[in-house]
Scaffold this motif. Structure first.
Motif, PDB file in Angstrom:
ATOM      1  N   VAL A 128       0.946  -1.117   0.101  1.00  0.00           N
ATOM      2  CA  VAL A 128      -0.023  -0.208   0.077  1.00  0.00           C
ATOM      3  C   VAL A 128       0.850   1.367  -0.047  1.00  0.00           C
ATOM      4  N   THR A 129       0.751   2.091  -0.943  1.00  0.00           N
ATOM      5  CA  THR A 129       1.323   3.393  -1.150  1.00  0.00           C
ATOM      6  C   THR A 129       0.266   4.575  -1.159  1.00  0.00           C
ATOM      7  N   PHE A 130       0.860   5.688  -1.101  1.00  0.00           N
ATOM      8  CA  PHE A 130      -0.217   6.755  -1.046  1.00  0.00           C
ATOM      9  C   PHE A 130       0.482   8.173  -1.523  1.00  0.00           C
ATOM     10  N   LYS A 131      -0.340   9.048  -1.882  1.00  0.00           N
ATOM     11  CA  LYS A 131       0.221  10.408  -2.055  1.00  0.00           C
ATOM     12  C   LYS A 131      -0.673  11.474  -1.271  1.00  0.00           C
ATOM     13  N   HIS A 132      -0.266  12.501  -0.966  1.00  0.00           N
ATOM     14  CA  HIS A 132      -0.926  13.741  -0.650  1.00  0.00           C
ATOM     15  C   HIS A 132      -0.949  14.756  -1.893  1.00  0.00           C
ATOM     16  N   ILE A 133      -2.112  14.895  -2.425  1.00  0.00           N
ATOM     17  CA  ILE A 133      -2.263  15.886  -3.511  1.00  0.00           C
ATOM     18  C   ILE A 133      -3.239  16.953  -3.306  1.00  0.00           C
ATOM     19  N   LEU A 134      -2.930  18.086  -4.320  1.00  0.00           N
ATOM     20  CA  LEU A 134      -3.974  19.189  -4.274  1.00  0.00           C
ATOM     21  C   LEU A 134      -4.716  19.276  -5.406  1.00  0.00           C
ATOM     22  N   LEU A 135      -5.797  19.684  -5.396  1.00  0.00           N
ATOM     23  CA  LEU A 135      -6.548  19.750  -6.793  1.00  0.00           C
ATOM     24  C   LEU A 135      -7.089  20.935  -6.646  1.00  0.00           C
ATOM     25  N   PRO A 136      -7.043  21.969  -7.755  1.00  0.00           N
ATOM     26  CA  PRO A 136      -7.890  23.165  -7.790  1.00  0.00           C
ATOM     27  C   PRO A 136      -9.189  23.405  -7.974  1.00  0.00           C
ATOM     28  N   VAL A 137      -9.801  24.308  -7.095  1.00  0.00           N
ATOM     29  CA  VAL A 137     -11.267  24.481  -7.057  1.00  0.00           C
ATOM     30  C   VAL A 137     -11.464  26.011  -6.956  1.00  0.00           C
ATOM     31  N   TRP A 138     -11.943  26.521  -7.770  1.00  0.00           N
ATOM     32  CA  TRP A 138     -12.837  28.047  -7.515  1.00  0.00           C
ATOM     33  C   TRP A 138     -13.993  27.806  -6.769  1.00  0.00           C
ATOM     34  N   MET A 139     -14.081  28.678  -5.683  1.00  0.00           N
ATOM     35  CA  MET A 139     -15.137  28.721  -4.941  1.00  0.00           C
ATOM     36  C   MET A 139     -15.980  29.991  -4.534  1.00  0.00           C
ATOM     37  N   ALA A 140     -17.116  30.101  -4.368  1.00  0.00           N
ATOM     38  CA  ALA A 140     -17.871  31.335  -3.724  1.00  0.00           C
ATOM     39  C   ALA A 140     -18.725  30.923  -2.703  1.00  0.00           C
ATOM     40  N   ALA A 141     -18.900  31.710  -1.758  1.00  0.00           N
ATOM     41  CA  ALA A 141     -19.908  31.488  -0.747  1.00  0.00           C
ATOM     42  C   ALA A 141     -20.669  32.739  -0.649  1.00  0.00           C
ATOM     43  N   TYR A 142     -21.944  32.883  -0.974  1.00  0.00           N
ATOM     44  CA  TYR A 142     -22.675  34.146  -1.078  1.00  0.00           C
ATOM     45  C   TYR A 142     -23.752  33.911   0.003  1.00  0.00           C
ATOM     46  N   LYS A 143     -23.952  35.018   0.639  1.00  0.00           N
ATOM     47  CA  LYS A 143     -25.056  35.225   1.705  1.00  0.00           C
ATOM     48  C   LYS A 143     -26.069  36.155   0.883  1.00  0.00           C
ATOM     49  N   TYR A 144     -27.246  35.385   0.710  1.00  0.00           N
ATOM     50  CA  TYR A 144     -28.665  36.236   0.001  1.00  0.00           C
ATOM     51  C   TYR A 144     -29.795  35.929   1.048  1.00  0.00           C
ATOM     52  N   ARG A 145     -30.238  37.013   1.559  1.00  0.00           N
ATOM     53  CA  ARG A 145     -31.456  36.902   2.397  1.00  0.00           C
ATOM     54  C   ARG A 145     -31.518  36.051   3.565  1.00  0.00           C
ATOM     55  N   GLY A 146     -30.341  36.126   4.299  1.00  0.00           N
ATOM     56  CA  GLY A 146     -29.955  35.225   5.478  1.00  0.00           C
ATOM     57  C   GLY A 146     -29.495  33.873   5.095  1.00  0.00           C
ATOM     58  N   LYS A 147     -29.371  33.419   4.051  1.00  0.00           N
ATOM     59  CA  LYS A 147     -28.822  32.038   3.744  1.00  0.00           C
ATOM     60  C   LYS A 147     -27.680  31.939   2.905  1.00  0.00           C
ATOM     61  N   THR A 148     -26.796  31.277   3.398  1.00  0.00           N
ATOM     62  CA  THR A 148     -25.299  31.021   2.597  1.00  0.00           C
ATOM     63  C   THR A 148     -25.379  30.133   1.467  1.00  0.00           C
ATOM     64  N   TYR A 149     -25.003  30.573   0.379  1.00  0.00           N
ATOM     65  CA  TYR A 149     -24.912  29.315  -0.823  1.00  0.00           C
ATOM     66  C   TYR A 149     -23.728  29.060  -1.391  1.00  0.00           C
ATOM     67  N   ARG A 150     -23.503  27.824  -1.581  1.00  0.00           N
ATOM     68  CA  ARG A 150     -21.751  27.651  -1.763  1.00  0.00           C
ATOM     69  C   ARG A 150     -22.030  27.232  -3.378  1.00  0.00           C
ATOM     70  N   PHE A 151     -20.863  27.647  -4.036  1.00  0.00           N
ATOM     71  CA  PHE A 151     -20.632  27.193  -5.468  1.00  0.00           C
ATOM     72  C   PHE A 151     -19.214  26.881  -5.459  1.00  0.00           C
ATOM     73  N   VAL A 152     -19.087  25.599  -6.112  1.00  0.00           N
ATOM     74  CA  VAL A 152     -17.648  25.080  -6.501  1.00  0.00           C
ATOM     75  C   VAL A 152     -17.483  24.987  -8.089  1.00  0.00           C
ATOM     76  N   VAL A 153     -16.465  25.284  -8.505  1.00  0.00           N
ATOM     77  CA  VAL A 153     -15.809  25.125  -9.827  1.00  0.00           C
ATOM     78  C   VAL A 153     -14.531  24.391  -9.982  1.00  0.00           C
ATOM     79  N   ASN A 154     -14.700  23.387 -10.821  1.00  0.00           N
ATOM     80  CA  ASN A 154     -13.498  22.602 -10.949  1.00  0.00           C
ATOM     81  C   ASN A 154     -12.358  23.283 -11.770  1.00  0.00           C
ATOM     82  N   GLY A 155     -11.492  23.720 -11.279  1.00  0.00           N
ATOM     83  CA  GLY A 155     -10.361  24.640 -11.716  1.00  0.00           C
ATOM     84  C   GLY A 155      -9.376  24.089 -13.013  1.00  0.00           C
ATOM     85  N   ARG A 156      -9.853  23.120 -13.387  1.00  0.00           N
ATOM     86  CA  ARG A 156      -9.398  22.563 -14.669  1.00  0.00           C
ATOM     87  C   ARG A 156     -10.243  22.437 -15.869  1.00  0.00           C
ATOM     88  N   THR A 157     -11.597  21.958 -15.316  1.00  0.00           N
ATOM     89  CA  THR A 157     -12.542  21.884 -16.663  1.00  0.00           C
ATOM     90  C   THR A 157     -13.661  22.933 -16.883  1.00  0.00           C
TER      91      THR A 157
END
Length: 374
Positions: free
Chosen positions: A306-335
């Motif tokens: 068993v072997t492993f790697k620790h890797i990092l993957l790119p994500v664009w992220m937004a957290a918007y508060k609208y009328r008291g509620k938080t909405y989160r959106f994530v975008v694949n930073g590659r595709t």
């Protein structure tokens, strides 16, 4: 104060993720459009320091479990835990407070240093922030019943945060012995009498026979999310990732971006990887048994190397508060693939329901007036 250390562990190397411009001294950022470091202050560009990269190779899982990894595989960083969602977000030396990119909660850095396994590889950002913002806006525009106010707020709101999300990858060689039964279908013809009529029916039956055997499979790069902050349904929705394009980890890629430290430990990550392996092995066993149906009574699996790697993957992220509620959106930073919380407009739903009711009433009225007189 230093955290996550044990007395017998070697002193780790402290990584500095600030990248001053050689021309004007301002902080540089990694530019996805050019693949190098760019200075927004004076316009200078510099090549990445690829000589600082560690080889993109696997690490031994059992060595990591016993805390015997060499010092060059360990790093220290400043980070804070979001009080709302639990994300562990790294901070540079010059940043002391920010909004959590996952939920928009204010976060203040603490004074502690955290010791973790260094990343071995990453996928660099390929999309710029405007490109990711356009992808998110297009995704919102295709959602039925999304509030218009949220769409406008998202389009005109603050910029998306670019963040490297931590993952584990696991490799393993497996060998499995199994026992079960193979079911082969056959059909018999029967004559039955129903409602005074004689009918011939074809009935399926299954002939079962014992089976046992052996299957083997090598698993390569099983991907496991190493964060508790993002719901798995979001990150799974961003797949697939082009892991074949992974680059050896170079700190320069983090310039201008943030990175979350892993909160899923390596043993927790391997447990998730084993669940994936067990599902695949069960599928292999059923295929090996063959027939039309299978019953699997027992599987004994040996897992080696068993072997492993620790890797990092790119994500664009937004957290918007609208009328008291938080909405989160994530975008694949590659595709540019987008996932997020689906917002609904109560007014739009009500008007749609009213429209359907009016349309049904109109159709019913037309049918009624066109009925011939009795």
């Amino acid at each position: 104060m230093t955290r996550d250390l044990t007395p017998d562990e070697p002193t780790p190397v402290v990584e500095d993720h600030r990248f001053p411009c050689g021309t004007c001294g301002a902080d540089m950022r990694f530019a996805p459009e050019s693949g190098d470091l760019a200075c927004d202050h004076c316009g200078a560009h510099e090549a990445l320091d690829r000589d600082a990269a560690l080889p993109l190779r696997e690490l031994d899982y059992r060595t990591a479990l016993s805390a015997e990894l060499p010092a060059q595989d360990i790093a220290e960083s400043r980070m804070s835990e979001c009080p709302n969602c639990g994300a562990r977000v790294e901070f540079s030396d010059t940043v002391h407070a920010a909004q959590c990119p996952y939920c928009a909660t204010p976060v203040v850095t603490d004074t502690g240093m955290h010791r973790q396994i260094k990343p071995r590889g990453l996928l660099p950002f390929a999309l710029t922030e405007p490109q990711a913002h356009d992808a998110m806006s297009d995704w919102l525009g295709r959602l039925w019943f999304a509030p218009n106010g949220l769409r406008k707020y998202a389009r005109k709101g603050r910029k998306l945060d670019g963040i490297y999300v931590p993952y584990w990858t696991f490799d393993a060689d497996t060998s499995s012995q199994y026992s079960g039964q193979r079911g082969d279908d056959y059909y018999v013809t029967r004559t039955v009498r129903r409602n005074g009529e004689t009918k011939t029916i074809r009935q399926r039956k299954t002939r079962w026979s014992r089976r046992s055997g052996h299957v083997a499979r090598f698993f390569d790069d099983i991907l496991v999310l190493a964060s508790h902050a993002l719901p798995r349904k979001y990150t799974q929705g961003l797949e697939p990732w082009d892991l074949s394009e992974m680059e050896p980890y170079v700190p320069d890629y983090l310039a201008g971006f943030r990175s979350e430290a892993y909160s899923v430990t390596i043993d927790e990550g391997f447990a998730a990887a084993r669940e994936h392996m067990d599902r695949v092995i069960l599928r292999d066993v059923k295929f090996d048994i063959g027939g039309d149906r299978q019953r699997v009574h027992n599987i004994q699996t040996q897992v080696r190397a068993v072997t492993f790697k620790h890797i990092l993957l790119p994500v664009w992220m937004a957290a918007y508060k609208y009328r008291g509620k938080t909405y989160r959106f994530v975008v694949n930073g590659r595709t540019g693939r987008v996932q997020g919380e689906r917002p609904y407009s109560a007014w739009k739903i009500a008007f749609a329901a009213l429209g359907v009711a009016l349309l049904a009433g109109a159709v019913g009225y037309l049918i009624a007036i066109n009925q011939p007189p009795q």
